[in-house]
Structures are given as C-alpha cells and as structure tokens.
Design an enzyme around this catalytic site. Sequence first.
Site, short mmCIF file in Angstrom:
data_model
loop_
_atom_site.label_atom_id
_atom_site.label_comp_id
_atom_site.label_asym_id
_atom_site.label_seq_id
_atom_site.Cartn_x
_atom_site.Cartn_y
_atom_site.Cartn_z
N GLY A 1 0.84 -1.33 0.40
CA GLY A 1 -0.45 0.65 -0.55
C GLY A 1 0.56 1.23 0.10
O GLY A 1 0.08 1.92 -0.25
N CYS B 1 8.24 -1.52 -11.56
CA CYS B 1 9.97 -0.90 -10.72
C CYS B 1 11.02 -2.48 -12.08
O CYS B 1 11.51 -2.87 -11.46
CB CYS B 1 9.97 -1.42 -9.59
SG CYS B 1 9.56 -3.15 -9.20
#
Length: 391
Positions: free
Chosen positions: A233, A344
Amino acid sequence: MTPAARIAAAAELLDAWRAGAPAEKLLTTWARQNRFAGSKDRAAIRDHVYDAIRCLRSFAALGGAATGRGLMLGMLRAAGTDPDTVFTGLGHAPAPLVPEERAPGPALADLAEPVACDCPEALEGLLRESLGADFRPVMERLRQRAPVFLRVNIRLGDPASVAVRLAGEGIETRAHALSPTALEVVAGARRVHLSRAFAEGLVELQDAASQAVADMMPLAEGARVLDYCAGGGGKTLAMAARGGARHFAHDAAPQRMRDLPARAERAGVAVQCLGGTALGEAAPFDLVLCDVPCSGSGAWRRSPEAKWRTTPADLDRLTALQEEILDRAAGLVAPGGHLAYATCSLLAAENGARIGRFLDAFPGWVLRSERRLTPLDGGDGFYAAVMRRPG
C-alpha cells in the site's frame, strides 16, 4: 565478533544461499541461532551477504570461485584489502589461503564488461537493448547498496520541518529532486523504525522513484481512486496524503495488505480495502493504478537475488500476466477516467511494449503521460504511463 569472524559467517551463509535457500530466511535463522551476536555483528554480516549477491559475478572472478569463501575473497580484493589479514585461521576467522588462492588474478578493470558490472548473463541482451548507452552506468549503479528514502506525509507536516524533527532523533536527511515529498537518509537509517516521527505517521519508508510515480497520478477532487495491485500500500498512502479523493486498495493476495489499515490510521488517511465481489460492486473508478508484478530489475539493489534467478521464461510469464491485469483493470475505469500502469523494471518488454500492445487492443484510449526512471536518476528504476479512457 571480529571482522574476520563476520566474514567467515557470511561465507557459510552464502554457501547455503547458493544451494537455494532465500538470503533473508538464512539471515533471520542465523541471528536466532547465534544470540551472542550483537546488532552491529548482524548488520555487518547482512551487508557482506547482500554485497556479495549484488556483485556475484565480479566477486567470484576476483576470488577465483563462486563459493562463499571465494565471494568473500573477491569482496576483499575489490575493496583493496589484503586477504591474508583476514584469512588467518585464528579464532573464528576463515582458514588461511592456500597457494591456488594466492595466485594473482585479474583486476576488476580487466574483467569482461558483463562480469565487471555484474550483469546477469540470461538477461544481458534485453538489458542492453532496453538501456542503450546507459547500460554500463546503470549496471554499475545496481552493484551498490540502495539509498534509503523517506516519504513525508504532507497531511501531517512539511518536508523541511519533518527533516528538523528527524535530525533531533539522530536521523540526518536531505531533500531529493525526484519528488517534493522525498527525503534521502544520509545518516541514522537504522533508527527510522524506532523514531517518533515514524511512529506518529510523519514518514514512511518509500523509494524516491516510487514517490515520483505516485506524484504522476491525476487526482481530481472527489475522485474515486483504486490501487489495483496495492501490495503493502505504499503508493496508496502516498496518493491519499495529497487529499481530496476517495481511496480504495485491492490485491490478488489480500494478505499483502494486512498492515495497510493500521498504516493508514497512523498516517491520518482513509483507505478502503476491497476483495472478491466488493471490487466489482465498487466500480467504476476515476483512476485505476496497476503497479504490476514484474522482474523488479529496477530494484535489484534492494532485492539482488532476483537479478540472478530471473529467466527469459519468467519474463514471458510476467508479460502475459501484465497484459491480463491491464485488460481486466480497463473494465474498472469510468468513461473519461484514467488507467495507470507502473513497474519497477528497466526492461522495455515490461514497459513501453505493454502499453503499445494495450493501446492497439483498446482503440480510443489515449496515452496522457509516460516516465522512465533508472538508478542514474537517484532512486530505483521505474516506468509509469497514464492513459485516458474515451468518455
């Protein structure tokens, strides 16, 4: 423990890692079984293990073997340290060097480029194609430890005052250009989790590039925002701190979000976690962010094991999953709303190629913004794109 004893322990752990055990699990078990070791000992051993994993090919070449002992020998030679001062056999130090280990080997500068910059052989072609002229400098940066970044919770404080607060707790920071909420920790990183600033929700650990991706998200007043692959989160909280929108979080593995409600409460923001049928019932959303599973190649400094264990077959599986997630998430976006995609990863196959495929498959959608970041920008490698659904 002496410095030599720490290296001996790291060598044993690296041998176990090479046999297939996860490094983090090995380090945790070792600490539990060796309670005589202090916090500095554990930290030093951890650093040795992860430095060796980041620099696996070059350390093995310099040390003459990919064993734990060879990697530690290569680490010392890379640092310009005489191995005979460590490999003494005294106390808990590693056994003395044998004649073959004393034989002069290559210098780091003499190694072939992929070995010297610790590029995984299986992905070298894809990395060269994706990074172009930045291949060597990016791979060199991935050999190093990652910087530690904090995200300032702007709901509770401004970066300048929070930096002063942290300094009072022995944590020195400086602003970073990637995001206005980013502070790079330059001293006292191990104190962050114990600080009052952290306990009170003023800061969260989050890479600066990850913060920059969250900054890209279009958050209109009153908008309904879904973090579709929320994980822990981090981006959910970063977006929620900006205020004005309603935030929801979902993950295919809900247990990844187990700490999110407590973290949101500490940060003073509201986040509703959705699972199962609740997700469909809550749709549509004005913004859906898909921070998808990926190779993690942009974050290999933090998770270096993936650097050596990711294969082209893994990439095929991941890109298929990324397409599936994007296609499914598109149906959750309201007309005129936005769909954001993030990884990423440094690999074009996981980034622009996936967006190109999506736009071909979904006529009318428009690419509104796109950003590529590598470790040369200061944080992890990230890619993000924001697309708008036709109204």
